[in-house]
Design a protein around this motif. Sequence first.
Motif, short mmCIF file in Angstrom:
data_model
loop_
_atom_site.label_atom_id
_atom_site.label_comp_id
_atom_site.label_asym_id
_atom_site.label_seq_id
_atom_site.Cartn_x
_atom_site.Cartn_y
_atom_site.Cartn_z
N VAL A 1 0.78 -1.24 -0.10
CA VAL A 1 0.24 -0.05 0.09
C VAL A 1 0.89 1.24 0.16
O VAL A 1 2.04 1.27 0.44
CB VAL A 1 -0.97 0.05 1.31
CG1 VAL A 1 -1.98 -1.01 1.16
CG2 VAL A 1 -0.23 0.01 2.51
N GLY A 2 0.45 2.26 -0.30
CA GLY A 2 1.24 3.63 -0.36
C GLY A 2 1.80 3.69 -1.78
O GLY A 2 2.74 4.43 -1.82
N ARG A 3 1.29 3.10 -2.80
CA ARG A 3 2.19 2.93 -4.13
C ARG A 3 1.27 4.04 -5.06
O ARG A 3 1.80 4.31 -6.11
CB ARG A 3 1.99 1.67 -4.71
CG ARG A 3 2.61 0.57 -3.72
CD ARG A 3 2.68 -0.76 -4.46
NE ARG A 3 3.65 -1.09 -5.53
CZ ARG A 3 4.87 -1.45 -5.28
NH1 ARG A 3 5.23 -1.73 -4.14
NH2 ARG A 3 5.60 -1.29 -6.19
N GLY A 4 0.43 4.76 -4.39
CA GLY A 4 -0.33 5.91 -5.30
C GLY A 4 -0.22 7.28 -4.64
O GLY A 4 0.84 7.35 -3.70
N THR A 5 -0.79 8.04 -4.89
CA THR A 5 -0.81 9.58 -4.50
C THR A 5 -1.50 9.41 -3.07
O THR A 5 -1.29 10.54 -2.22
CB THR A 5 -1.00 10.51 -5.33
OG1 THR A 5 -2.34 10.23 -5.93
CG2 THR A 5 -0.29 10.68 -6.57
N ALA A 6 -2.29 8.75 -2.55
CA ALA A 6 -3.31 8.91 -1.29
C ALA A 6 -2.64 8.39 -0.37
O ALA A 6 -1.82 7.56 -0.45
CB ALA A 6 -4.58 7.94 -1.76
#
Length: 418
Positions: free
Chosen positions: A398-403
Motif C-alpha cells: 500500500v502507499g504506491r499511489g498518491t493517496a
Amino acid sequence: PVASWLAGLPPLLESLRLIHHPPPGTDLDALLERRTPACQRIVLEELVAQQLSLRRARQLRAGQRGQPLANRDGEAALLASLPFALTGAQRRVCDEIAADLARQQPMNRLLQGDVGSGKTVIAALAAMVAVGSGWQATLMAPTEILARQHYERLSPWLEPLGVRVGWLAGSLGAAAKRRVKQAVAAGEVDVLIGTHALIEDSVVFPRLALAIVDEQHRFGVAQRLALRGEGRFLPHQLMMTATPIPRTLAMTFYADLDVSVIDELPPVRQPGTTKLIADSRRDQVVENVGRWVAEGRQAYWVCPLVEESEALDLQNAIDTREQLQAALPQVRTGLVHGRLSAAEKDEVMAAFKAGELDLLVATTVIEVGVDVPNASLMVIEHAERFGLSQLHQLRGRVGRGTAQSLCVLLYRHPPGAI
C-alpha cells in the motif's frame, strides 16, 4: 583473537550434541535465547566461517575482469522520455552505478530503497547503459508476479527506444520457451526479464554484461551467481532490496558488496501510517474497511494460513473471506493464496488491479511484486506471527499511489508476549 574467544567454550561436536540433546537440568530458556556456552560456540563458529568466506569472496573479486560499459547515451535517451524527473537520491545512485559499470572490475552493488522509492527505473537506466554499450542485460525476480510487473513496466520504457525486451518464466509453454532461448542465444534479445528460469543451463547469453537481481534476499548466493554469460568477462551485478538494512549490518554481512541507498521518496508519495490494534476491536476494523471501500479505494486483508489448522489457532484466508463477505455484502471480495495455480493467481490479481474487486483477502503470496496504486489500506491478521522484514514487505503493497495509506496490524497476543 579467535583462540582467546574459544577459551572456556566446549568443542564444536560437543556443542552440537548439547544443543540437540540437552541433558536433564539444562536451562531451556537460556538455550532458546542462545546464552549457553554451547550456543555461543556455534555462534562464534558461524561468524568466523562467514567472515572467512567474505574474505575469500573479496580476494576472488579483486582478480576478476568485467566488461567496461561507458556509453550513457541510452541512459540519457530514457531519462528524456520518462514522464517524471528523478529525485536527487536517484540521480546520485545512477552516478554511482555508472561509475562502477565503466570499470574493468565487475560491479557488485546492493541497491537499497524503500518501496516506492524508484528502484525499478534505476534498474532500467543501468540496463540502458549495458545495451547502449552493445551488450545484454537481464533482470531476475523471485516470483512470477514480480517478474511480470517488471516486464510490463520496463517494456513501454525501453521498446520505443529500440531495445528488444524478452520474457522468460516457468509458466511459458515449451515452444515459447524454446523461441525465447533461441532469440537470446542469437543476440536478438537485449534485455531478458524473468524468474529462476533465467538460470537454467539451456539459457545462453552470448553478450551478457549486466545481471540485475530484485529482492535479492529471496535468492541463494549460488542462484545469484548463476547469472553468468559466455566468455572471459563476468557480468556486473546489481542487487536490489526494499528491506531496510542498517549500515553496520550491511558492512558486516555484505562486506563484499558496495551499497547504494535511495533515501528519498518521489514528491507524489505520502508516507504511510501503521496502527497496532487488538483483535478484540476486529468488528470496528471491518466497519472501517467497508467505509474505506465505499469511498472508492481498495484494500488488502492478509492472513497467515490458507486453511484452518488444528495445530495453530490462526485466522485463515478461506474463512476470513467468507466472514468478510457476510459482514460486507456490498464489497466485492477476492481470494488469492499460494495453492492457486499461476493462471488462477494472475486472474485474481488482474481483476483486483482493474478495480473489479474492492477487497483482496490473501496470504503472504502478495509480499512482493503486487502494484495496485488504488489499494491504500492493508489489514494483517496475527501480525505478531510475522517477522519485521515480512511486515515491511507486506506494508509496502500500500502507499504506491498518491493517496494516504494505512496499515493495520491486528494482534491477539500483546507484543512481546510470545
